[in-house]
Design a protein around this motif. Sequence first.
Motif, short mmCIF file in Angstrom:
data_model
loop_
_atom_site.label_atom_id
_atom_site.label_comp_id
_atom_site.label_asym_id
_atom_site.label_seq_id
_atom_site.Cartn_x
_atom_site.Cartn_y
_atom_site.Cartn_z
N GLY A 101 0.80 -1.21 0.00
CA GLY A 101 0.00 0.00 0.00
C GLY A 101 0.84 1.27 0.00
N ASN A 102 0.19 2.39 0.32
CA ASN A 102 0.83 3.70 0.27
C ASN A 102 1.29 4.13 1.66
OD1 ASN A 102 0.78 6.82 0.38
ND2 ASN A 102 0.73 6.38 -1.82
N HIS A 103 2.56 4.54 1.77
CA HIS A 103 3.11 4.93 3.06
C HIS A 103 4.10 6.08 2.89
CE1 HIS A 103 1.56 1.41 5.26
NE2 HIS A 103 1.86 0.72 4.18
N ASP A 104 4.26 6.86 3.95
CA ASP A 104 5.40 7.76 4.06
C ASP A 104 6.55 6.97 4.68
OD1 ASP A 104 3.92 9.89 3.09
OD2 ASP A 104 3.39 10.62 5.09
N ILE A 105 7.74 7.09 4.07
CA ILE A 105 8.91 6.37 4.56
C ILE A 105 9.85 7.36 5.24
CG2 ILE A 105 10.88 4.94 3.92
CD1 ILE A 105 8.20 3.56 3.54
N TYR A 106 10.08 7.13 6.53
CA TYR A 106 10.99 7.97 7.30
C TYR A 106 12.31 7.24 7.51
CZ TYR A 106 7.18 11.16 8.58
OH TYR A 106 6.15 12.06 8.54
N LEU A 107 13.40 7.97 7.33
CA LEU A 107 14.73 7.46 7.64
C LEU A 107 15.26 8.21 8.85
CD1 LEU A 107 16.32 7.46 4.05
CD2 LEU A 107 14.92 5.67 5.12
N ARG A 108 15.72 7.48 9.85
CA ARG A 108 16.38 8.11 11.00
C ARG A 108 17.82 7.62 11.04
NH1 ARG A 108 13.77 7.93 16.88
NH2 ARG A 108 14.06 5.67 16.64
N PHE A 109 18.74 8.57 11.23
CA PHE A 109 20.16 8.26 11.18
C PHE A 109 20.75 8.32 12.59
CE2 PHE A 109 18.91 10.65 7.33
CZ PHE A 109 18.98 9.60 6.42
N LYS A 110 21.48 7.26 12.94
CA LYS A 110 22.07 7.17 14.27
C LYS A 110 23.57 6.87 14.18
CE LYS A 110 18.09 5.77 17.07
NZ LYS A 110 17.60 4.76 18.05
N GLY A 111 24.31 7.41 15.13
CA GLY A 111 25.74 7.16 15.20
C GLY A 111 26.31 7.83 16.43
N SER A 112 27.59 7.64 16.66
CA SER A 112 28.23 8.21 17.83
C SER A 112 28.82 9.58 17.51
CB SER A 112 29.33 7.28 18.34
OG SER A 112 30.30 7.07 17.34
N GLY A 113 28.87 10.44 18.51
CA GLY A 113 29.47 11.75 18.34
C GLY A 113 28.59 12.70 17.55
N SER A 114 29.19 13.84 17.18
CA SER A 114 28.44 14.88 16.46
C SER A 114 28.98 15.12 15.06
CB SER A 114 28.49 16.19 17.26
OG SER A 114 29.84 16.61 17.44
N SER A 115 29.92 14.30 14.60
CA SER A 115 30.51 14.50 13.29
C SER A 115 29.67 13.82 12.21
CB SER A 115 31.94 13.94 13.26
OG SER A 115 31.94 12.56 13.55
N LYS A 116 29.98 14.11 10.97
CA LYS A 116 29.28 13.55 9.82
C LYS A 116 29.39 12.03 9.81
CE LYS A 116 29.65 13.93 4.75
NZ LYS A 116 30.30 14.73 3.69
N LEU A 117 28.25 11.34 9.63
CA LEU A 117 28.23 9.88 9.68
C LEU A 117 28.54 9.25 8.33
CD1 LEU A 117 25.00 9.33 11.83
CD2 LEU A 117 27.39 9.34 12.61
N PHE A 118 27.80 9.65 7.29
CA PHE A 118 27.96 9.08 5.96
C PHE A 118 27.18 9.92 4.97
CE2 PHE A 118 24.92 6.54 8.49
CZ PHE A 118 23.73 6.90 7.88
N MET A 119 27.34 9.62 3.68
CA MET A 119 26.55 10.24 2.61
C MET A 119 25.68 9.15 2.00
SD MET A 119 29.47 12.62 0.80
CE MET A 119 28.40 13.05 -0.58
N LEU A 120 24.39 9.40 1.90
CA LEU A 120 23.46 8.43 1.34
C LEU A 120 23.09 8.87 -0.07
CD1 LEU A 120 20.49 6.84 3.23
CD2 LEU A 120 20.25 7.55 0.86
#
Length: 231
Positions: A101-120
């Motif tokens: 069916g139809n949904h809104d897809i949310y992505l939540r990003f988690k990691g340690s510290g406050s620096s940049k985690l990755f590029m998606l």
Amino acid sequence: MSRQPGTSVSPSVNGISSLDNIVNGDWALYAGVEFGDSTEYVKQPDSLQIIASCASAGGTVEVWLDSIDTGTKIAQCDIGNTGSWTTYDTFTTRVLAPVSGNHDIYLRFKGSGSSKLFMLQWLKFTDSAHPETTPIKSPSGQIPEHFELGQNFPNPFNPTTAISYKLSALSSVTLKVYDVLGRKVETLVDTRENAGNHFVTFNGDKLASGVYFYTLEAGGVTLRKKMVLIK
């Protein structure tokens, strides 16, 4: 797609847009995803593929239906170090709950510290089972041993598809698309590129449905694969 302030879309390798500046606690939204639309999202997917780059300790992508925490968490994918911010690997994880069916897809990003985690750069739901979260390209940060041309994904496609290839050394590279009569329809890459994993998208929006071939020439090697455009 909408994004929380703190993430942004910026040009990246091969001119493809990436979700950049991702830090712990950021989130992104893909609104109105229709599962069962064969041109975009398969019905009842059982796996998720994410193409990302990372030059840090990495982090985790959580995938939620309709809302974060109060919705249904359907996937979680760990993103590891790929060697540099311009080297992309594909990470695959299983879908944890039935989806249709139809949904809104949310992505939540988690990691340690406050620096940049990755590029998606890209994500795709599929119906091919991959029980573990693991890169499907060469190990992160390592130079491939051979020149390789990957099968485009998705295939069949409409109208865009992703093509990956590996270079074992600095090389002059061409990647071209041909029709069944051998006529060139587009040049995707024509430059010198460093050793490593590479990724480009092909848009067949202006082409007719049918079989096409894409050919990689690099390091004295010529590789060719077939893809199918269905509109």
